[in-house]
Design an enzyme around this catalytic site. Structure first.
Site, PDB file in Angstrom:
ATOM      1  N   GLU A   9       0.851  -1.194   0.000  1.00 55.81           N
ATOM      2  CA  GLU A   9       0.000   0.000   0.000  1.00 55.81           C
ATOM      3  C   GLU A   9       0.882   1.238   0.000  1.00 55.81           C
ATOM      4  OE1 GLU A   9      -2.843   0.016   3.209  1.00 55.81           O
ATOM      5  OE2 GLU A   9      -3.766   1.882   2.515  1.00 55.81           O
ATOM      6  N   ASN A  18      -6.778   1.314   2.610  1.00 55.60           N
ATOM      7  CA  ASN A  18      -7.538   2.554   2.776  1.00 55.60           C
ATOM      8  C   ASN A  18      -7.096   3.608   1.769  1.00 55.60           C
ATOM      9  OD1 ASN A  18      -8.668   1.231   4.950  1.00 55.60           O
ATOM     10  ND2 ASN A  18      -7.392   2.258   6.479  1.00 55.60           N
ATOM     11  N   ASN A  22     -12.181  -1.247  -1.227  1.00 55.73           N
ATOM     12  CA  ASN A  22     -11.477  -1.786  -0.069  1.00 55.73           C
ATOM     13  C   ASN A  22     -12.261  -1.475   1.189  1.00 55.73           C
ATOM     14  OD1 ASN A  22      -8.894  -2.686   1.414  1.00 55.73           O
ATOM     15  ND2 ASN A  22      -9.263  -0.646   2.294  1.00 55.73           N
ATOM     16  N   GLU A  23     -12.509  -2.480   1.992  1.00 59.92           N
ATOM     17  CA  GLU A  23     -13.144  -2.296   3.310  1.00 59.92           C
ATOM     18  C   GLU A  23     -14.282  -1.283   3.261  1.00 59.92           C
ATOM     19  OE1 GLU A  23     -10.160  -1.761   6.382  1.00 59.92           O
ATOM     20  OE2 GLU A  23      -9.422  -3.794   6.072  1.00 59.92           O
ATOM     21  N   TYR A  49      -7.254  -9.240  10.976  1.00 57.54           N
ATOM     22  CA  TYR A  49      -6.049  -8.923  11.730  1.00 57.54           C
ATOM     23  C   TYR A  49      -6.225  -9.419  13.168  1.00 57.54           C
ATOM     24  CZ  TYR A  49      -4.665  -5.772   7.937  1.00 57.54           C
ATOM     25  OH  TYR A  49      -4.290  -5.251   6.713  1.00 57.54           O
ATOM     26  N   GLU A  52      -6.340  -9.383   3.007  1.00 59.55           N
ATOM     27  CA  GLU A  52      -5.477  -8.710   3.989  1.00 59.55           C
ATOM     28  C   GLU A  52      -5.560  -9.554   5.254  1.00 59.55           C
ATOM     29  OE1 GLU A  52      -5.834  -4.540   4.980  1.00 59.55           O
ATOM     30  OE2 GLU A  52      -6.340  -4.044   2.901  1.00 59.55           O
ATOM     31  N   GLN A  55       1.347  -6.376   5.609  1.00 60.67           N
ATOM     32  CA  GLN A  55       1.819  -6.092   4.262  1.00 60.67           C
ATOM     33  C   GLN A  55       3.174  -6.768   4.088  1.00 60.67           C
ATOM     34  OE1 GLN A  55       1.262  -1.909   3.227  1.00 60.67           O
ATOM     35  NE2 GLN A  55      -0.683  -1.824   4.285  1.00 60.67           N
TER      36      GLN A  55
HETATM   37  O1  AHR Z   1      -2.994  -2.809   5.990  1.00 58.75           O
HETATM   38  C1  AHR Z   1      -3.284  -1.655   6.689  1.00 58.75           C
HETATM   39  C2  AHR Z   1      -4.747  -1.248   6.565  1.00 58.75           C
HETATM   40  O2  AHR Z   1      -5.552  -2.225   7.148  1.00 58.75           O
HETATM   41  C3  AHR Z   1      -5.306  -1.164   5.168  1.00 58.75           C
HETATM   42  O3  AHR Z   1      -5.068   0.056   4.574  1.00 58.75           O
HETATM   43  C4  AHR Z   1      -6.768  -1.362   5.360  1.00 58.75           C
HETATM   44  O4  AHR Z   1      -7.396  -1.959   4.271  1.00 58.75           O
HETATM   45  C5  AHR Z   1      -6.847  -2.193   6.624  1.00 58.75           C
HETATM   46  O5  AHR Z   1      -7.705  -1.626   7.554  1.00 58.75           O
END
Ligand code: AHR
Length: 489
Positions: free
Chosen positions: A25, A70, A170-171, A241, A289, A340
């Site tokens: 990103e 994001n 995205n999201e 996450y 992700e 990432q």
């Molecule tokens: O990877 C960091 C952030 O995590 C990304 O920008 C977003 O898609 C997620 O919330």
């Protein structure tokens, strides 16, 4: 004693190599000061850090997602193509920075070629429109005599890039996203974006942004999406996450169950909707992700911009458990992208003249190296632990694959005990071990051990030979370790 029983006939499905994907990103030092640093003595003639490329090549990432995250919800891809000196610098609202656009579409394609990965693009479905999205597909993949294909040619790329994977947004379910969308708004937008993007290039595969905030009403959101746009959805994308903010090792080791619950839920939803709506085409899951991320989450704006998480050994165990889950769900999980890959919540950490490999690099490397083409349905029993709402969880977390071409069996094991080695008998049905096996073991002095520039190998991979009998192996898994066992059959 622990028992792992493997029957070569109990096969779950093909493991797609794209479960070994990554995510990049425009954020902090992922590109600038990480992957891309023109002028650095470590950079090649195109500005890519050679040491970073070399480390990435060890991971053999099969696919890389770009440009966010994001970030993409405020991104204009046109800003990042053409002569660098005329690219505009923009205020970047997702991470509150300034984006110079020195790195863009064609630099990313070059990057993918250098590491031999497929590009996977996310279009702006935040403040962007469908015209911009379809134009990007045409710029990348167009082969006719059109203005956008010619623009790419004028930028030095005669042949189409043939970018196959495209995500729409995205999201979009998160209030933090530029252009957050209600389920109705997204289903509608998805359908219209998808239509024109596929009309430009019918061969592309499309990803719908399904869940990132698991606190929302994701069932209804996915139902609506599949109701309204299923014909144009190839993948449902979920984000995930995890972390250990409570500093509770046993609790953290239940991460395996949390990802299991989520993948199983999405699988069930897809199945139910396919049945109800008579959807013919398969719809895969992309965990596009995922990672450990909690130390730098929700920090002050300045710190948050960098997201430079330092990983320890327990995080490496958690990363390995995720690969076990992806392998056990190989039938449905067809892509997963570690978020990432450089500096920003990443396995590779750089400074201007050096890098070190974070703890989480090592499980990724050994799973990638050993993972075969078919996932096996493993039965295992033995020591257990109970914590929070989970009782009698097996201390070992296991998955296995068979490589159809090389006839290699791989068994992946995370020993979640902080103190105990786990003696284990592995038995094999449907084949025989041929000669000595090999073990790659990721471990370190204790669960909090980290790597750093000063001490880059506190957590690392060691290799050992494994004695086999015809159809069984005795092996002892070290406390707090990740092990990949590989056997010729
Ligand atoms: O990877 C960091 C952030 O995590 C990304 O920008 C977003 O898609 C997620 O919330």
């Amino acid at each position: 004693m622990n028992y792992i029983k493997i029957d070569l006939d109990r096969q779950l499905g093909n493991v797609h190599p794209h479960i070994f994907g990554g995510f990049t990103e425009h954020l902090g030092r992922c590109f600038y000061g990480g992957i891309y640093e023109p002028g650095s003595p470590l950079a090649d003639e195109q500005g890519f850090r050679k040491d970073v490329l070399e480390a990435l090549q060890r991971l053999k990432l099969s696919v890389v997602r770009y440009p966010g995250g994001n970030f993409v919800s405020g991104y204009r891809w046109m800003d990042g193509v053409g002569p660098v000196e005329s690219r505009p610098a923009r205020l970047e609202l997702a991470w509150r920075s300034v984006e110079t656009n020195r790195f863009g579409t064609n630099e990313f394609i070059e990057f993918c070629r250098k590491i031999n990965a497929e590009p996977y693009f996310v279009v702006n479905c935040g403040d962007g429109d469908m015209r911009e999205a379809r134009d990007w597909v045409e710029y990348c993949n167009g082969s006719q005599n059109t203005a956008l294909a010619n623009l790419r040619r004028a930028h030095g790329y005669d042949a189409p890039h043939n970018v196959k994977y495209w995500s729409i947004g995205n999201e979009v379910d998160g209030g933090w996203q530029i252009g957050y969308k209600t389920p109705e708004e997204y289903a509608r937008a998805y359908l219209e974006f998808a239509k024109v993007m596929k009309w430009v290039d019918p061969s592309i595969k499309l990803f719908a942004s399904a869940v990132s905030t698991w606190k929302g009403e994701f069932v209804e959101r996915i139902q609506l999406l599949l109701d309204q746009a299923h014909e144009l959805i190839d993948y449902l994308s979920i984000h995930w996450y995890v972390g250990n903010p409570e500093n509770d090792f046993a609790g953290y080791m239940t991460a395996s169950e949390l990802i299991e619950q989520r993948i199983s839920a999405i699988e069930g939803l897809i199945r139910a909707m396919r049945l109800q709506r008579k959807i013919r085409q398969p719809i895969a899951i992309a965990v596009d992700e995922w990672n450990v991320w909690y130390r730098t989450m929700g920090a002050t704006a300045a710190e948050q911009n960098n997201l430079e998480e330092k990983y320890n050994l327990e995080d490496a165990l958690v990363v390995a458990m995720h690969f076990n889950a992806f392998i056990r769900h190989a039938r449905s999980v067809k892509m997963a992208n570690l978020a990432q890959i450089v500096n920003v919540i990443a396995p590779i950490f750089t400074c201007s003249d050096n890098l070190f490999l974070q703890t989480i690099f090592h499980p990724f490397e050994i799973y990638r190296r050993a993972c075969g083409s078919t996932a096996l349905d493993v039965h295992w029993t033995g020591d257990t632990f109970s914590v929070n709402e989970f009782s009698a969880l097996r201390t070992l977390d296991v998955s296995a694959t068979l490589d159809d071409r090389t006839r290699t069996l791989s068994v992946f094991v995370v020993n979640r005990s902080e103190t105990e080695a786990m003696e284990t008998v592995i038995t094999l049905d449907g084949g025989q071990f041929a000669g000595t096996g090999c073990a790659w073991i990721v471990n370190g002095p204790d669960i909090k051990a980290e790597n750093s520039f000063a001490d880059p190998n506190r957590v690392c991979t060691t290799e050992a030979a494994v004695t086999t009998r015809a159809t069984s192996v005795n092996y002892t898994f070290e406390p707090h370790s990740v092990t990949a066992l590989s056997f010729d059959l």
